[in-house]
Design a protein around this motif. Structure first.
Motif, PDB file in Angstrom:
ATOM      1  N   LEU A 128       0.821  -1.212   0.000  1.00 14.95           N
ATOM      2  CA  LEU A 128       0.000   0.000   0.000  1.00 14.95           C
ATOM      3  C   LEU A 128       0.853   1.259   0.000  1.00 14.95           C
ATOM      4  O   LEU A 128       0.615   2.183  -0.791  1.00 14.95           O
ATOM      5  N   LEU A 129       1.854   1.315   0.881  1.00 14.30           N
ATOM      6  CA  LEU A 129       2.678   2.525   0.997  1.00 14.30           C
ATOM      7  C   LEU A 129       3.935   2.462   0.134  1.00 14.30           C
ATOM      8  O   LEU A 129       4.662   3.462   0.032  1.00 14.30           O
ATOM      9  N   ASP A 130       4.205   1.312  -0.455  1.00 12.52           N
ATOM     10  CA  ASP A 130       5.350   1.144  -1.362  1.00 12.52           C
ATOM     11  C   ASP A 130       6.668   1.493  -0.678  1.00 12.52           C
ATOM     12  O   ASP A 130       7.544   2.152  -1.248  1.00 12.52           O
ATOM     13  N   HIS A 131       6.808   1.026   0.562  1.00 11.50           N
ATOM     14  CA  HIS A 131       8.041   1.248   1.320  1.00 11.50           C
ATOM     15  C   HIS A 131       8.760  -0.084   1.500  1.00 11.50           C
ATOM     16  O   HIS A 131       8.184  -1.049   1.997  1.00 11.50           O
ATOM     17  N   SER A 132      10.024  -0.130   1.103  1.00 13.01           N
ATOM     18  CA  SER A 132      10.842  -1.331   1.269  1.00 13.01           C
ATOM     19  C   SER A 132      11.593  -1.249   2.591  1.00 13.01           C
ATOM     20  O   SER A 132      12.315  -0.267   2.842  1.00 13.01           O
ATOM     21  N   HIS A 142       8.562   2.919  21.892  1.00 12.54           N
ATOM     22  CA  HIS A 142       8.801   4.227  21.286  1.00 12.54           C
ATOM     23  C   HIS A 142       9.558   4.142  19.970  1.00 12.54           C
ATOM     24  O   HIS A 142       9.330   4.954  19.063  1.00 12.54           O
ATOM     25  N   ALA A 143      10.466   3.172  19.838  1.00 10.24           N
ATOM     26  CA  ALA A 143      11.222   3.058  18.586  1.00 10.24           C
ATOM     27  C   ALA A 143      10.276   2.793  17.418  1.00 10.24           C
ATOM     28  O   ALA A 143      10.435   3.371  16.328  1.00 10.24           O
ATOM     29  N   PHE A 144       9.286   1.956  17.652  1.00 12.15           N
ATOM     30  CA  PHE A 144       8.297   1.678  16.607  1.00 12.15           C
ATOM     31  C   PHE A 144       7.457   2.915  16.320  1.00 12.15           C
ATOM     32  O   PHE A 144       7.221   3.260  15.148  1.00 12.15           O
ATOM     33  N   ALA A 145       6.993   3.596  17.363  1.00 16.60           N
ATOM     34  CA  ALA A 145       6.166   4.790  17.173  1.00 16.60           C
ATOM     35  C   ALA A 145       6.924   5.854  16.394  1.00 16.60           C
ATOM     36  O   ALA A 145       6.383   6.471  15.455  1.00 16.60           O
ATOM     37  N   ASP A 146       8.179   6.081  16.762  1.00 12.08           N
ATOM     38  CA  ASP A 146       8.982   7.106  16.081  1.00 12.08           C
ATOM     39  C   ASP A 146       9.181   6.735  14.613  1.00 12.08           C
ATOM     40  O   ASP A 146       9.067   7.593  13.724  1.00 12.08           O
ATOM     41  N   TRP A 147       9.505   5.476  14.357  1.00 11.69           N
ATOM     42  CA  TRP A 147       9.696   5.020  12.975  1.00 11.69           C
ATOM     43  C   TRP A 147       8.422   5.177  12.164  1.00 11.69           C
ATOM     44  O   TRP A 147       8.442   5.657  11.031  1.00 11.69           O
ATOM     45  N   PHE A 148       7.299   4.792  12.745  1.00  9.24           N
ATOM     46  CA  PHE A 148       6.020   4.887  12.038  1.00  9.24           C
ATOM     47  C   PHE A 148       5.739   6.337  11.655  1.00  9.24           C
ATOM     48  O   PHE A 148       5.373   6.635  10.508  1.00  9.24           O
ATOM     49  N   LYS A 149       5.931   7.251  12.603  1.00 10.46           N
ATOM     50  CA  LYS A 149       5.628   8.660  12.338  1.00 10.46           C
ATOM     51  C   LYS A 149       6.615   9.275  11.344  1.00 10.46           C
ATOM     52  O   LYS A 149       6.228  10.111  10.520  1.00 10.46           O
ATOM     53  N   LEU A 156       4.188   8.888   3.911  1.00  7.85           N
ATOM     54  CA  LEU A 156       3.701   8.132   2.761  1.00  7.85           C
ATOM     55  C   LEU A 156       2.184   8.018   2.799  1.00  7.85           C
ATOM     56  O   LEU A 156       1.520   8.098   1.761  1.00  7.85           O
ATOM     57  N   ALA A 157       1.633   7.832   3.999  1.00  9.97           N
ATOM     58  CA  ALA A 157       0.170   7.763   4.131  1.00  9.97           C
ATOM     59  C   ALA A 157      -0.477   9.081   3.733  1.00  9.97           C
ATOM     60  O   ALA A 157      -1.552   9.095   3.122  1.00  9.97           O
ATOM     61  N   HIS A 158       0.180  10.186   4.064  1.00  8.78           N
ATOM     62  CA  HIS A 158      -0.340  11.517   3.721  1.00  8.78           C
ATOM     63  C   HIS A 158      -0.577  11.664   2.220  1.00  8.78           C
ATOM     64  O   HIS A 158      -1.450  12.426   1.799  1.00  8.78           O
ATOM     65  N   GLN A 159       0.177  10.942   1.427  1.00  8.08           N
ATOM     66  CA  GLN A 159       0.072  11.058  -0.025  1.00  8.08           C
ATOM     67  C   GLN A 159      -1.087  10.235  -0.600  1.00  8.08           C
ATOM     68  O   GLN A 159      -1.377  10.339  -1.788  1.00  8.08           O
ATOM     69  N   GLN A 160      -1.734   9.454   0.239  1.00  7.83           N
ATOM     70  CA  GLN A 160      -2.792   8.563  -0.232  1.00  7.83           C
ATOM     71  C   GLN A 160      -4.157   9.249  -0.115  1.00  7.83           C
ATOM     72  O   GLN A 160      -4.402  10.046   0.795  1.00  7.83           O
ATOM     73  N   SER A 161      -5.058   8.910  -1.046  1.00  9.80           N
ATOM     74  CA  SER A 161      -6.367   9.570  -1.092  1.00  9.80           C
ATOM     75  C   SER A 161      -7.229   9.267   0.127  1.00  9.80           C
ATOM     76  O   SER A 161      -8.101  10.066   0.488  1.00  9.80           O
TER      77      SER A 161
END
Length: 235
Positions: free
Chosen positions: A46-50, A206-213, A219-224
Motif C-alpha cells: 500500500l505505501l510502497d516502502h521497502s 517508542h522506537a516503533f512509534a517514532d519510525w512509524f511517524k 507516505l500515508a499523507h500522499q494517499q487519497s
C-alpha cells in the motif's frame, strides 16, 4: 446497555471449556504470520516502502514483545472479530453474536480489545479504561484470570490490542488491493490512531512509534484515503 450485554456475553465465552481437537491455538507462529501481513501489505504494497535490514530488525524486536505478551496472559476462547458489526440485538433484546469461523484459543484480552477499540467506531478513552477495569474485576471473580493488578491488565489489553491493530492495517490494505474492497481504506486512520496511541504510551515501544511517524505517516499523507489520524473516529 448493549455494550454491557456484550461484556457479559464475552465473560460467558471466556468461561468456555477448552478442546484442543476443536479449537486451534493462537500460537507464536500464527501471531507472527498475522504481524507479517502488516509488513507485506500495508508497508510494502500500500505505501510502497521497502524495509531496510535495520527496520526489519526493529520490527522483529517489536513483534517478539507483542507475541510474548499475547502468550503470557491467560488463554481463553477468542472469537477474533468480537466487534460492533458482529453483534446483533435480537427481537427479545438479547444479544446475538455471529462470525465464529475464525475462533481460536488465545490471549484473554483479545476480544476485549476488538470490542472496546473497535476499528469502525471509537469510544472515549476514559470510558474504555472504565470498561476494561470493570471486565478485569468480573473476570477475576469468575476465576477466568488471577488477581492481577490494574496496571498489568491494562498492559495486557494495550499490547494485545497493538498486535491486533498492526495486523488490521495489513488486512485492510490487503482487502483493498487483493479483493477490491476499497471501503476498508477509510477505516485505516482510526486504526493508525489506536496503533500510535499505544506505542507512544510505553517506552519499550517508542522506537516503533517514532519510525512509524517518521517513515510511514508521510507516505500515508500522499494517499487519497488519508485523514488526520489524531482526530479519526471522533464524533
Amino acid at each position: 446497555a448493549l455494550y454491557q450485554q456484550a461484556m457479559d456475553s464475552l465473560l460467558q465465552l471466556h468461561l468456555s471449556q477448552d478442546d484442543s481437537a476443536l479449537i486451534p491455538r493462537y500460537n507464536r507462529a500464527l501471531l507472527r504470520r498475522e504481524l507479517g501481513i502488516f509488513s507485506e501489505w500495508f508497508v510494502g504494497n500500500l505505501l510502497d516502502h521497502s524495509l531496510s535490514d535495520a527496520e526489519q530488525r526493529m520490527l522483529d524486536t517489536l513483534f517478539i514483545q507483542l507475541e510474548d505478551n499475547a502468550l503470557a496472559q491467560p488463554q481463553t476462547f477468542v472469537h477474533r472479530d468480537y466487534h460492533s458489526r458482529n453483534l446483533l440485538l435480537l427481537a427479545d433484546n438479547s444479544l446475538g453474536v455471529i462470525d465464529f469461523q475464525g475462533a481460536l484459543w488465545g490471549g484473554v484480552t483479545y476480544d476485549l480489545v476488538s470490542l472496546l477499540r473497535d476499528c469502525y467506531l471509537r469510544w472515549p478513552a476514559d470510558q474504555v479504561k472504565h470498561w476494561v477495569l470493570d471486565y478485569r474485576a468480573k473476570a477475576i471473580n469468575a476465576g477466568i484470570i488471577p488477581a492481577i493488578n490494574e496496571v498489568e491488565f491494562l498492559r495486557w489489553f494495550d499490547w494485545l490490542g497493538l498486535q491486533r491493530h498492526i495486523k488490521v492495517l495489513g488486512i485492510f490494505a490487503r482487502l483493498c488491493l487483493r479483493d477490491n474492497k476499497t471501503g476498508y481504506l477509510d477505516d485505516l486512520p482510526l486504526v493508525i490512531r489506536y496503533t500510535l496511541e499505544v506505542a507512544e504510551q510505553y517506552p519499550e515501544l517508542h522506537a516503533f512509534a517514532d519510525w512509524f511517524k517518521q517513515h510511514l505517516l508521510p507516505l500515508a499523507h500522499q494517499q487519497s484515503w488519508y485523514q488526520d489520524y489524531l482526530t479519526a473516529g471522533d464524533q
